[in-house]
Enzyme design. Structure first.
Site, PDB file in Angstrom:
ATOM      1  CD  GLU A 181     -12.429   6.055 -10.814  1.00  0.00           C
ATOM      2  OE1 GLU A 181     -13.295   5.223 -11.069  1.00  0.00           O
ATOM      3  OE2 GLU A 181     -11.612   5.924  -9.895  1.00  0.00           O
TER       4      GLU A 181
ATOM      5  NE  ARG B  20     -17.420   4.975  -9.369  1.00  0.00           N
ATOM      6  CZ  ARG B  20     -16.215   4.580  -9.056  1.00  0.00           C
ATOM      7  NH1 ARG B  20     -15.564   5.167  -8.098  1.00  0.00           N
ATOM      8  NH2 ARG B  20     -15.651   3.585  -9.706  1.00  0.00           N
TER       9      ARG B  20
ATOM     10  CG  HIS C 270     -12.508  -0.009 -12.498  1.00  0.00           C
ATOM     11  ND1 HIS C 270     -11.784  -1.175 -12.419  1.00  0.00           N
ATOM     12  CD2 HIS C 270     -12.713   0.394 -11.224  1.00  0.00           C
ATOM     13  CE1 HIS C 270     -11.570  -1.479 -11.149  1.00  0.00           C
ATOM     14  NE2 HIS C 270     -12.122  -0.541 -10.412  1.00  0.00           N
TER      15      HIS C 270
ATOM     16  CG  ASN D  70     -17.803   7.426  -5.542  1.00  0.00           C
ATOM     17  OD1 ASN D  70     -18.587   6.499  -5.425  1.00  0.00           O
ATOM     18  ND2 ASN D  70     -16.538   7.262  -5.888  1.00  0.00           N
TER      19      ASN D  70
ATOM     20  CB  ILE E  65      -1.214  -1.079  -8.332  1.00  0.00           C
ATOM     21  CG1 ILE E  65      -1.747  -1.546  -6.977  1.00  0.00           C
ATOM     22  CG2 ILE E  65      -0.035  -1.948  -8.771  1.00  0.00           C
ATOM     23  CD1 ILE E  65      -2.514  -2.858  -7.009  1.00  0.00           C
TER      24      ILE E  65
ATOM     25  NE  ARG F  87     -13.189  -6.664  -5.533  1.00  0.00           N
ATOM     26  CZ  ARG F  87     -13.366  -5.544  -6.229  1.00  0.00           C
ATOM     27  NH1 ARG F  87     -13.622  -5.601  -7.522  1.00  0.00           N
ATOM     28  NH2 ARG F  87     -13.305  -4.372  -5.648  1.00  0.00           N
TER      29      ARG F  87
ATOM     30  CG  LEU G 109      -3.000  -2.275 -13.009  1.00  0.00           C
ATOM     31  CD1 LEU G 109      -1.533  -2.682 -13.145  1.00  0.00           C
ATOM     32  CD2 LEU G 109      -3.904  -3.438 -13.373  1.00  0.00           C
ATOM     33  N   GLY G 110      -5.756  -1.166  -9.102  1.00  0.00           N
ATOM     34  CA  GLY G 110      -5.893  -0.656  -7.740  1.00  0.00           C
ATOM     35  C   GLY G 110      -6.314  -1.824  -6.869  1.00  0.00           C
TER      36      GLY G 110
HETATM   37  P1  AMP Z   1      -6.561   2.182  -5.286  1.00  0.00           P
HETATM   38  O1  AMP Z   1      -7.613   1.133  -5.040  1.00  0.00           O
HETATM   39  O2  AMP Z   1      -6.557   2.693  -6.678  1.00  0.00           O
HETATM   40  O3  AMP Z   1      -6.553   3.258  -4.245  1.00  0.00           O
HETATM   41  O4  AMP Z   1      -5.138   1.428  -5.127  1.00  0.00           O
HETATM   42  C1  AMP Z   1      -4.730   0.815  -3.937  1.00  0.00           C
HETATM   43  C2  AMP Z   1      -3.423   0.056  -4.199  1.00  0.00           C
HETATM   44  O5  AMP Z   1      -2.459   0.991  -4.710  1.00  0.00           O
HETATM   45  C3  AMP Z   1      -2.805  -0.582  -2.960  1.00  0.00           C
HETATM   46  O6  AMP Z   1      -2.403  -1.922  -3.262  1.00  0.00           O
HETATM   47  C4  AMP Z   1      -1.592   0.266  -2.686  1.00  0.00           C
HETATM   48  O7  AMP Z   1      -0.555  -0.492  -2.169  1.00  0.00           O
HETATM   49  C5  AMP Z   1      -1.207   0.779  -4.049  1.00  0.00           C
HETATM   50  N1  AMP Z   1      -0.477   2.029  -3.894  1.00  0.00           N
HETATM   51  C6  AMP Z   1      -0.964   3.230  -3.556  1.00  0.00           C
HETATM   52  N2  AMP Z   1       0.047   4.148  -3.438  1.00  0.00           N
HETATM   53  C7  AMP Z   1       1.187   3.486  -3.710  1.00  0.00           C
HETATM   54  C8  AMP Z   1       2.567   3.852  -3.755  1.00  0.00           C
HETATM   55  N3  AMP Z   1       2.973   5.095  -3.494  1.00  0.00           N
HETATM   56  N4  AMP Z   1       3.458   2.889  -4.100  1.00  0.00           N
HETATM   57  C9  AMP Z   1       3.064   1.628  -4.378  1.00  0.00           C
HETATM   58  N5  AMP Z   1       1.774   1.225  -4.336  1.00  0.00           N
HETATM   59  C10 AMP Z   1       0.857   2.129  -4.013  1.00  0.00           C
END
Ligand code: AMP
Length: 407
Positions: A384, A91, A180, A7, A332, A241, A209-210
């Protein structure tokens, strides 16, 4: 058989080596800050970490060489020769309209990935460099491109067309592509398994949700709408964003802040979202800490985010004339029970009944609605890389191409 999953980001290269027999990750790692001072290679295998700080890796080409060398090393490696790699799955950010599935990488596919670089300038060109580097080192190994956009190629024209003149679509390819896709596809497969039902009979809303976030409406296993659009800037308010905005804001910002168009686009991508709203952080863990300290704007940022997700859920219920399950994934979606709680509250009219105790957990794959809830709500730990490996294996099996020594 081992599948090597790659990736490539604009300045990073993530990888996994997966034994597909038991779907076990043999090794994983990341090269970060490629082409920038302080390049690091982090490799994890056999329960141990190897970190090379300030690695002499000048570009993605050298990053591939360093990763393959690490995978082969007697100390940290997991293979003895490159013949033990059955296939490589890449990817790829953008497949345009050409790819509605993963594709074996031949000259035509490579050319198409190159041409789609116009639609994903930060990602596709780098992927081409990485594919070419792998081809040089692993001449005979079959390679498969797995596109982030492919899962959404089933969108009907009423969902993928913007209200622009039709020639913007025909001449310039401006349309909703969605992203995604690998994660949404994984969520759909996993949700059907957890519900013990056939994918073909389900109406699902999948929420990834990330840091980047998107939601999809998936009817009978087919993506019929998704929130990200021509680029990943559209949709929810995200980490940094802005998501959906009135396009007239662009010109207004240019005038009022004396910005050029590149400046505005950079601002919309990196200076907005919950970071811009809170003025504190793009990370939801930080935002909740600020909320605990009484910071109102951090709470407002979280509320704007959750409200936007809820509105999309409502619109996709309408688009599908119902919903069987709402699925959460991503950093998230998998961990932040506060956010899941806010999104799913006051959805009684839909028949959503959350089991608050079940919801109160982080990083656990499970159903978080009550047994009486008309709509199931669930958490899926998205994977993924595994999805890319499965797609790679599937394409190779269909065309009968697997590295002969790796079977
Ligand atoms: P990603 O882009 O999928 O890695 O997601 C990143 C987001 O996930 C960030 O806003 C982090 O704060 C949230 N996140 C990751 N681990 C946790 C956790 N243990 N508790 C709450 N939010 C989390």
């Amino acid at each position: 058989m081992n599948i090597f999953v790659v990736n490539a980001g604009s300045s990073s290269l993530k990888y996994q080596m997966i034994d597909m027999e038991l779907e076990i990750v043999l090794a994983s790692g990341i090269v970060e800050r490629i082409g920038i001072e302080g390049t690091t290679l982090k490799h994890h295998a056999n329960g141990e970490d190897k970190v090379i700080e300030n690695a002499s890796i000048a570009d993605h080409n050298e990053a591939v060489e360093a990763v393959v060398e690490t995978l082969l090393s007697s100390e940290y490696g997991v293979i003895e020769s490159i013949e033990q790699i059955g296939a490589i799955g890449f990817r790829i950010a953008h497949g345009g309209e050409r790819f509605s599935d993963a594709s074996l990488i031949d000259d035509l596919t490579l050319q198409a990935i190159r041409e789609n670089g116009e639609l994903a300038p930060l990602h596709n060109p780098v992927s081409v460099v990485v594919i070419e580097a792998c081809k040089r080192i692993m001449t005979d190994t079959p390679m498969v491109a797995v596109f982030d956009t492919a899962f959404h190629q089933t969108l009907p024209s009423k969902a993928f067309l913007y209200g622009l003149s039709y020639d913007a679509y025909t001449d310039l390819k401006i349309r909703r592509y969605g992203f995604h896709g690998t994660s949404h596809k994984y969520m759909v497969m996993q949700a059907a398994k957890m519900l013990g039902r056939d994918i073909g009979e389900l109406k699902l809303i999948t929420c990834h949700l990330g840091n980047g976030s998107s939601v999809s409406a998936v009817k009978n296993g087919v993506s019929i709408d998704t929130s990200m659009g021509f680029t990943p800037l559209e949709g929810f308010v995200m980490g940094t964003r802005c998501g959906d905005i009135d396009p007239a804001i662009v010109q207004y910002l240019m005038k009022k802040k004396d910005m050029d168009i590149e400046g505005v686009i950079d601002y919309l991508n990196t200076g907005c979202g919950v970071l811009g709203l809170s003025g504190k952080s793009s990370d939801f863990r930080d935002l909740w800490k600020h909320v605990e300290l009484g910071d109102e704007r951090s709470m407002i940022a979280i509320e704007v985010f959750c409200y936007r997700v809820k509105k999309y859920i409502g619109s996709y219920v309408a688009a599908m004339n119902g919903v069987d399950a709402i699925v959460f994934a991503g950093g998230i979606g998998e961990n932040d029970f506060g956010v899941r709680g806010l999104i799913t509250e006051e959805l009684e009219f839909l028949g959503v009944d959350i089991d608050r105790e079940q919801n109160n957990s982080r990083g656990v794959q499970k159903i978080i609605s009550t047994p009486d809830s008309k709509v199931a709500v669930m958490v899926v730990l998205t994977d993924e890389e595994l999805m890319i490996a499965r797609d790679t294996l599937d394409i190779c099996s269909r065309v009968g191409e697997v590295h002969r020594d790796a079977v």
